[in-house]
Design a protein around this motif. Sequence first.
Motif, PDB file in Angstrom:
ATOM      1  N   ALA A  11     -21.834  -4.328  48.072  1.00 52.06           N
ATOM      2  CA  ALA A  11     -22.376  -4.870  46.822  1.00 52.06           C
ATOM      3  C   ALA A  11     -21.196  -5.224  45.916  1.00 52.06           C
ATOM      4  CB  ALA A  11     -23.287  -3.844  46.146  1.00 52.06           C
ATOM      5  N   PRO A  12     -21.407  -6.152  44.983  1.00 56.02           N
ATOM      6  CA  PRO A  12     -20.317  -6.514  44.077  1.00 56.02           C
ATOM      7  C   PRO A  12     -19.809  -5.296  43.315  1.00 56.02           C
ATOM      8  CG  PRO A  12     -22.178  -8.005  43.802  1.00 56.02           C
ATOM      9  CD  PRO A  12     -22.636  -6.892  44.691  1.00 56.02           C
ATOM     10  N   GLN A  13     -18.522  -5.275  43.055  1.00 59.94           N
ATOM     11  CA  GLN A  13     -17.945  -4.184  42.286  1.00 59.94           C
ATOM     12  C   GLN A  13     -18.523  -4.193  40.871  1.00 59.94           C
ATOM     13  OE1 GLN A  13     -15.956  -1.753  43.674  1.00 59.94           O
ATOM     14  NE2 GLN A  13     -16.683  -2.892  45.456  1.00 59.94           N
ATOM     15  N   ALA A  14     -18.716  -3.027  40.321  1.00 62.31           N
ATOM     16  CA  ALA A  14     -19.243  -2.901  38.966  1.00 62.31           C
ATOM     17  C   ALA A  14     -18.286  -3.572  37.974  1.00 62.31           C
ATOM     18  CB  ALA A  14     -19.429  -1.425  38.614  1.00 62.31           C
ATOM     19  N   ILE A  15     -18.850  -4.285  37.005  1.00 65.13           N
ATOM     20  CA  ILE A  15     -18.028  -4.929  35.982  1.00 65.13           C
ATOM     21  C   ILE A  15     -18.028  -4.106  34.699  1.00 65.13           C
ATOM     22  CG2 ILE A  15     -17.673  -7.390  36.388  1.00 65.13           C
ATOM     23  CD1 ILE A  15     -20.468  -7.976  35.650  1.00 65.13           C
ATOM     24  N   PRO A  17     -18.421   0.407  33.184  1.00 66.28           N
ATOM     25  CA  PRO A  17     -18.467   1.841  33.503  1.00 66.28           C
ATOM     26  C   PRO A  17     -19.878   2.292  33.900  1.00 66.28           C
ATOM     27  CG  PRO A  17     -18.430   1.539  31.141  1.00 66.28           C
ATOM     28  CD  PRO A  17     -18.332   0.167  31.750  1.00 66.28           C
ATOM     29  N   TYR A  18     -20.287   1.924  35.105  1.00 69.98           N
ATOM     30  CA  TYR A  18     -21.601   2.335  35.611  1.00 69.98           C
ATOM     31  C   TYR A  18     -21.546   2.442  37.126  1.00 69.98           C
ATOM     32  CZ  TYR A  18     -22.162  -2.699  36.458  1.00 69.98           C
ATOM     33  OH  TYR A  18     -21.981  -3.990  36.864  1.00 69.98           O
ATOM     34  N   SER A  19     -22.529   3.080  37.704  1.00 73.62           N
ATOM     35  CA  SER A  19     -22.656   3.241  39.152  1.00 73.62           C
ATOM     36  C   SER A  19     -23.579   2.170  39.702  1.00 73.62           C
ATOM     37  CB  SER A  19     -23.248   4.622  39.483  1.00 73.62           C
ATOM     38  OG  SER A  19     -22.442   5.647  38.955  1.00 73.62           O
ATOM     39  N   HIS A  20     -23.405   1.825  40.981  1.00 72.57           N
ATOM     40  CA  HIS A  20     -24.353   0.913  41.623  1.00 72.57           C
ATOM     41  C   HIS A  20     -25.760   1.498  41.536  1.00 72.57           C
ATOM     42  CE1 HIS A  20     -21.180  -1.162  44.348  1.00 72.57           C
ATOM     43  NE2 HIS A  20     -21.375  -1.841  43.246  1.00 72.57           N
ATOM     44  N   ALA A  21     -25.843   2.814  41.723  1.00 79.80           N
ATOM     45  CA  ALA A  21     -27.129   3.509  41.629  1.00 79.80           C
ATOM     46  C   ALA A  21     -26.862   4.990  41.430  1.00 79.80           C
ATOM     47  CB  ALA A  21     -27.966   3.287  42.888  1.00 79.80           C
ATOM     48  N   PHE A  29     -32.192   5.107  41.374  1.00 77.74           N
ATOM     49  CA  PHE A  29     -32.274   4.188  40.247  1.00 77.74           C
ATOM     50  C   PHE A  29     -31.075   3.254  40.341  1.00 77.74           C
ATOM     51  CE2 PHE A  29     -34.150   8.222  39.200  1.00 77.74           C
ATOM     52  CZ  PHE A  29     -35.299   7.922  38.500  1.00 77.74           C
ATOM     53  N   THR A  30     -31.330   1.973  40.633  1.00 75.70           N
ATOM     54  CA  THR A  30     -30.210   1.048  40.754  1.00 75.70           C
ATOM     55  C   THR A  30     -29.849   0.464  39.397  1.00 75.70           C
ATOM     56  OG1 THR A  30     -31.407  -1.043  41.081  1.00 75.70           O
ATOM     57  CG2 THR A  30     -31.050   0.346  43.045  1.00 75.70           C
ATOM     58  N   SER A  31     -28.589   0.116  39.264  1.00 77.39           N
ATOM     59  CA  SER A  31     -28.184  -0.726  38.149  1.00 77.39           C
ATOM     60  C   SER A  31     -28.662  -2.133  38.456  1.00 77.39           C
ATOM     61  CB  SER A  31     -26.657  -0.721  38.009  1.00 77.39           C
ATOM     62  OG  SER A  31     -26.207   0.549  37.601  1.00 77.39           O
ATOM     63  N   GLY A  32     -28.745  -2.959  37.452  1.00 76.69           N
ATOM     64  CA  GLY A  32     -29.142  -4.339  37.674  1.00 76.69           C
ATOM     65  C   GLY A  32     -28.130  -5.050  38.549  1.00 76.69           C
ATOM     66  N   GLN A  33     -28.630  -5.859  39.460  1.00 78.71           N
ATOM     67  CA  GLN A  33     -27.776  -6.672  40.322  1.00 78.71           C
ATOM     68  C   GLN A  33     -27.975  -8.139  39.966  1.00 78.71           C
ATOM     69  OE1 GLN A  33     -25.512  -5.954  42.894  1.00 78.71           O
ATOM     70  NE2 GLN A  33     -25.642  -3.879  42.102  1.00 78.71           N
ATOM     71  N   ILE A  34     -26.859  -8.856  39.923  1.00 79.70           N
ATOM     72  CA  ILE A  34     -26.916 -10.300  39.736  1.00 79.70           C
ATOM     73  C   ILE A  34     -26.501 -10.958  41.047  1.00 79.70           C
ATOM     74  CG2 ILE A  34     -26.606 -10.209  37.231  1.00 79.70           C
ATOM     75  CD1 ILE A  34     -23.644 -10.924  37.658  1.00 79.70           C
TER      76      ILE A  34
END
Length: 125
Positions: A11-15, A17-21, A29-34
């Motif tokens: 998955a794309p690297q976080a842009i 200070p957050y986790s992928h999930a 709980f996933t972070s939003g993906q673009i």
Amino acid sequence: MMKEKVHSDKAPQAIGPYSHAVKANGFVFTSGQIGVNPETGELQEGVANQTKQVFQNLHNVLEEAGSSLEKAIKLTVFLKDLQDFKEVNDIYATYFTGVFPARSAFQVAALPMNALVEIEVVAEV
């Protein structure tokens, strides 16, 4: 409550200070993906290509967490333009069978990297 960070190299690297999930209490709980291609770091062109890339990114994050889109309970869809809802919805429908997850969709003023769509998921592990 114990929580566990989930990171996927697919998955794309976080842009930020957050986790992928994050996994907690039997859920992920996933972070939003673009629609960024993780291999190139480039945002895909157009809402259809971005939506497909978003689902590939979510698939990869959920797989890393020991889950899948089939275990999705709730999705939140953020659109830069609500006029894209039907196109995103048609693609969305191809990723699920049986009981569709609950879902909300919102038009927002802007998304990271000027993306057209962002989606986050809550799923069972």
